[in-house]
Write a protein that holds these residues in place. Structure first.
Motif, short mmCIF file in Angstrom:
data_model
loop_
_atom_site.label_atom_id
_atom_site.label_comp_id
_atom_site.label_asym_id
_atom_site.label_seq_id
_atom_site.Cartn_x
_atom_site.Cartn_y
_atom_site.Cartn_z
N GLN A 195 0.79 -1.33 -0.02
CA GLN A 195 -0.16 0.01 -0.12
C GLN A 195 0.82 1.06 0.00
OE1 GLN A 195 -3.00 0.34 -0.56
NE2 GLN A 195 -3.59 2.34 0.00
N ALA A 196 2.18 1.15 0.70
CA ALA A 196 2.95 2.32 0.55
C ALA A 196 3.43 2.60 -0.75
CB ALA A 196 3.95 2.14 1.61
N TYR A 197 3.88 1.45 -1.36
CA TYR A 197 4.35 1.77 -2.76
C TYR A 197 3.20 2.27 -3.53
CZ TYR A 197 6.77 0.03 -6.90
OH TYR A 197 7.47 0.06 -8.28
N HIS A 198 2.13 1.71 -3.37
CA HIS A 198 0.96 2.38 -4.38
C HIS A 198 0.92 3.94 -4.29
CE1 HIS A 198 -2.96 2.92 -6.19
NE2 HIS A 198 -3.32 3.46 -5.07
N LEU A 199 0.97 4.49 -2.74
CA LEU A 199 0.77 5.85 -2.56
C LEU A 199 1.85 6.65 -2.89
CD1 LEU A 199 -1.15 6.03 1.09
CD2 LEU A 199 -1.93 6.24 -1.21
N TYR A 200 3.10 5.96 -2.78
CA TYR A 200 4.44 6.67 -3.37
C TYR A 200 4.30 7.06 -4.88
CZ TYR A 200 7.42 6.89 0.86
OH TYR A 200 8.13 7.06 1.99
N GLN A 201 3.73 6.01 -5.67
CA GLN A 201 3.56 5.79 -7.04
C GLN A 201 2.54 6.89 -7.30
OE1 GLN A 201 2.79 1.58 -7.73
NE2 GLN A 201 4.59 1.77 -9.01
N HIS A 202 1.56 7.17 -6.53
CA HIS A 202 0.49 8.14 -6.76
C HIS A 202 1.10 9.62 -6.59
CE1 HIS A 202 -3.70 9.49 -7.06
NE2 HIS A 202 -3.50 10.29 -6.15
N ALA A 203 1.84 9.65 -5.57
CA ALA A 203 2.57 10.86 -5.32
C ALA A 203 3.29 11.25 -6.40
CB ALA A 203 3.40 10.75 -4.04
N LEU A 204 4.17 10.24 -6.92
CA LEU A 204 5.14 10.56 -8.07
C LEU A 204 4.54 11.31 -9.29
CD1 LEU A 204 8.12 10.33 -8.87
CD2 LEU A 204 7.55 8.05 -9.85
N GLU A 205 3.48 11.05 -9.71
CA GLU A 205 2.43 11.17 -10.63
C GLU A 205 2.11 12.71 -10.46
OE1 GLU A 205 -1.30 9.10 -10.55
OE2 GLU A 205 -0.29 7.16 -11.10
N GLN A 206 2.40 13.20 -8.97
CA GLN A 206 2.23 14.53 -9.10
C GLN A 206 3.40 15.49 -8.97
OE1 GLN A 206 -1.20 15.65 -6.26
NE2 GLN A 206 -1.45 13.31 -6.33
N GLU A 207 4.25 14.84 -8.44
CA GLU A 207 5.68 15.56 -8.18
C GLU A 207 6.82 14.37 -8.26
OE1 GLU A 207 7.63 17.18 -4.30
OE2 GLU A 207 5.63 18.18 -4.66
N GLN A 208 7.85 15.10 -9.28
CA GLN A 208 8.99 14.26 -9.32
C GLN A 208 10.02 14.84 -8.37
OE1 GLN A 208 9.55 11.85 -12.00
NE2 GLN A 208 7.02 11.94 -12.19
N SER A 209 10.26 14.36 -7.18
CA SER A 209 11.31 14.76 -6.28
C SER A 209 12.17 13.45 -5.57
CB SER A 209 10.54 15.41 -5.23
OG SER A 209 9.82 14.44 -4.20
N ALA A 210 13.26 14.21 -5.31
CA ALA A 210 14.10 12.99 -4.88
C ALA A 210 13.60 12.07 -3.70
CB ALA A 210 15.48 13.66 -4.20
N GLU A 211 12.72 12.74 -2.82
CA GLU A 211 12.26 11.94 -1.65
C GLU A 211 11.16 10.97 -2.06
OE1 GLU A 211 9.62 12.67 2.44
OE2 GLU A 211 10.16 14.34 1.09
N ILE A 212 10.27 11.27 -3.26
CA ILE A 212 9.37 10.26 -3.60
C ILE A 212 9.98 9.23 -4.50
CG2 ILE A 212 7.39 10.21 -5.20
CD1 ILE A 212 6.58 13.22 -4.65
N LEU A 213 10.98 9.60 -5.33
CA LEU A 213 11.63 8.50 -5.92
C LEU A 213 12.36 7.61 -5.12
CD1 LEU A 213 13.08 10.56 -8.93
CD2 LEU A 213 11.67 8.83 -9.25
N TYR A 214 13.04 7.97 -4.08
CA TYR A 214 13.70 7.18 -2.71
C TYR A 214 12.45 6.34 -2.34
CZ TYR A 214 16.04 5.58 1.16
OH TYR A 214 16.53 4.76 2.23
N GLY A 215 11.21 6.84 -2.04
CA GLY A 215 10.24 6.06 -1.33
C GLY A 215 9.83 4.84 -2.33
N CYS A 216 9.72 5.02 -3.65
CA CYS A 216 9.33 4.47 -4.54
C CYS A 216 10.34 3.26 -4.79
CB CYS A 216 9.15 5.01 -6.14
SG CYS A 216 7.50 5.94 -6.21
#
Length: 312
Positions: A195-216
Motif C-alpha cells: 500500500q505504501a508503494y501504491h501511494l508513493y507512485q501516486h505521489a510521483l504522478e504529481q511531483e518528481q522529487s528525490a524523496e518520492i523517488l527514494y520512497g518508490c
C-alpha cells in the motif's frame, strides 16, 4: 491616534527583521506603555508578541485589555479570546483553551478560525474523531480551502479512513503530495509495503522529487520488484546525485540482482559523499575483499581504522 501607533508597531517589526532587535523591542514596549487606552492597538501588539514567541507577554496584555474594557466591542473581544486560546494551545494548556473555545461556541459564535482551533485542541489530545468533526465544520464554511482539505485528509489517514482521505487529497490538489508522503511513511513503518508503494507512485504522478523517488525505490525493493527499484533509484540519483541515502539503497538493489561491482560503485560514491557510516564502510571492505580487490579493500580499511580511532 490608532493609525499612528499601528505604524510604530510595523516599524518596530521592520527593525527586528533587520536584526535591530533591541531597538525594535524597545519601540514595542513604548507602544505598550503609552497606548493602553487603545484596545485595537493592544490586540495588534499582542499578536506581534505572540508571533515573536513572547507568549506570556501576549497573554498578559490580552487579559489586561479585556479586564480594562468590560464593554469592549464584541468582535474585538472575540479576537482577543481566540488569540488567548491559541496561546494556551501552544503552551499545552488544554483546559484553558477548551474553556475559552467552548465559551465562544456556546455563545452561538460561528467562525472558521474557531473550528480550526477546536480541531487543534482535540487533535493534540489524540481525540481524532472529535477533531475531524470540527474540521468538517470548517470545510462547510470554505469547501475549497486547500489547507483545510489537507488537514482533513491527514486526519482521515490517521484513523484509517483511506477512501475519505484520498477524496480530500484529490480535492486539495497539489497539497495532497505532502499527505500522501505522510501516509506512505506510516504504512511503511507498519510493514504495509504494498500500500505504501501504491501511494508513493501516486505521489510521483504529481511531483518528481528525490524523496518520492527514494520512497518508490525502497518500497519496490521491499515488495520484490527489483527491476522497478533499480529504475527508480537510477532516476533518483540522476535527479540528485548528492541524495546520500540513495547509495546504500542502490547497493542493496544491485546486490540482490547479482551486480556486485555496481553495488561497490554505489558504496564508494556514498563514502565519498558522507563517509560517516562505519557500517557501510565495513560493508564496502567486505565486498571488495570478496571481489578480490584487496588493495582497494586495504585503503578503505585504513579509513575505517582511522575513524574508529577518532571515535575512541
Amino acid at each position: 491616534m490608532t493609525k499612528q501607533w499601528l505604524y510604530v508597531i510595523d516599524e518596530a517589526i521592520k527593525r527586528i527583521e533587520n536584526d535591530e532587535v533591541e531597538l525594535g523591542l524597545q519601540a514595542l514596549q513604548k507602544v505598550q506603555e503609552h497606548g493602553k487606552d487603545l484596545p485595537e492597538v493592544m490586540l495588534y501588539l499582542a499578536e506581534v508578541w505572540y508571533r515573536l514567541g513572547h507568549l506570556d507577554e501576549a497573554a498578559e496584555l490580552l487579559a489586561e485589555v479585556m479586564k480594562a474594557n468590560p464593554e469592549l466591542d464584541p468582535p474585538l473581544r472575540r479576537e482577543c479570546q481566540l488569540l488567548l486560546a491559541e496561546i494556551a494551545l501552544d503552551g499545552n494548556d488544554f483546559e484553558a483553551a477548551q474553556h475559552i473555545l467552548y465559551e465562544l461556541k456556546e455563545s452561538g459564535y460561528e467562525n472558521l478560525r474557531l473550528d480550526l482551533l477546536l480541531t487543534d485542541l482535540y487533535a493534540m489530545q489524540g481525540l481524532d474523531e472529535v477533531a475531524i468533526k470540527y474540521l468538517e465544520q470548517a470545510r462547510q464554511k470554505e469547501p475549497d480551502n486547500k489547507e483545510i482539505l489537507t488537514a482533513l485528509g491527514n486526519m482521515y489517514f490517521q484513523i484509517g479512513k483511506d477512501d475519505e482521505a484520498m477524496k480530500a487529497l484529490e480535492q486539495a490538489g497539489e497539497q495532497s503530495v505532502e499527505l500522501l508522503l505522510s501516509k506512505s511513511r506510516v504504512l511503511a513503518q507498519n510493514g504495509d509495503f504494498e500500500q505504501a508503494y501504491h501511494l508513493y507512485q501516486h505521489a510521483l504522478e504529481q511531483e518528481q522529487s528525490a524523496e518520492i523517488l527514494y520512497g518508490c525505490a525502497l518500497m519496490a525493493f521491499h515488495t520484490g520488484n527489483v527491476e522497478e527499484a533499480a529504475d527508480y533509484v537510477g532516476r533518483l540519483l540522476a535527479l540528485d546525485e548528492e541524495y546520500v541515502a540513495g547509495y546504500p539503497l542502490a547497493a542493496d538493489i544491485f546486490l540482490s540482482m547479482g551486480k556486485t561491482e555496481k553495488s561497490i560503485e554505489a558504496l564508494e560514491q556514498y563514502v565519498e559523499l558522507s563517509g560517516f557510516d562505519l557500517d557501510q564502510i565495513r560493508r564496502l571492505v567486505a565486498l571488495l575483499t570478496q571481489s578480490g580487490r584487496y588493495e582497494d579493500a586495504k585503503e578503505y580499511q585504513k579509513l575505517l581504522d582511522a575513524w574508529n580511532v577518532d571515535e575512541e
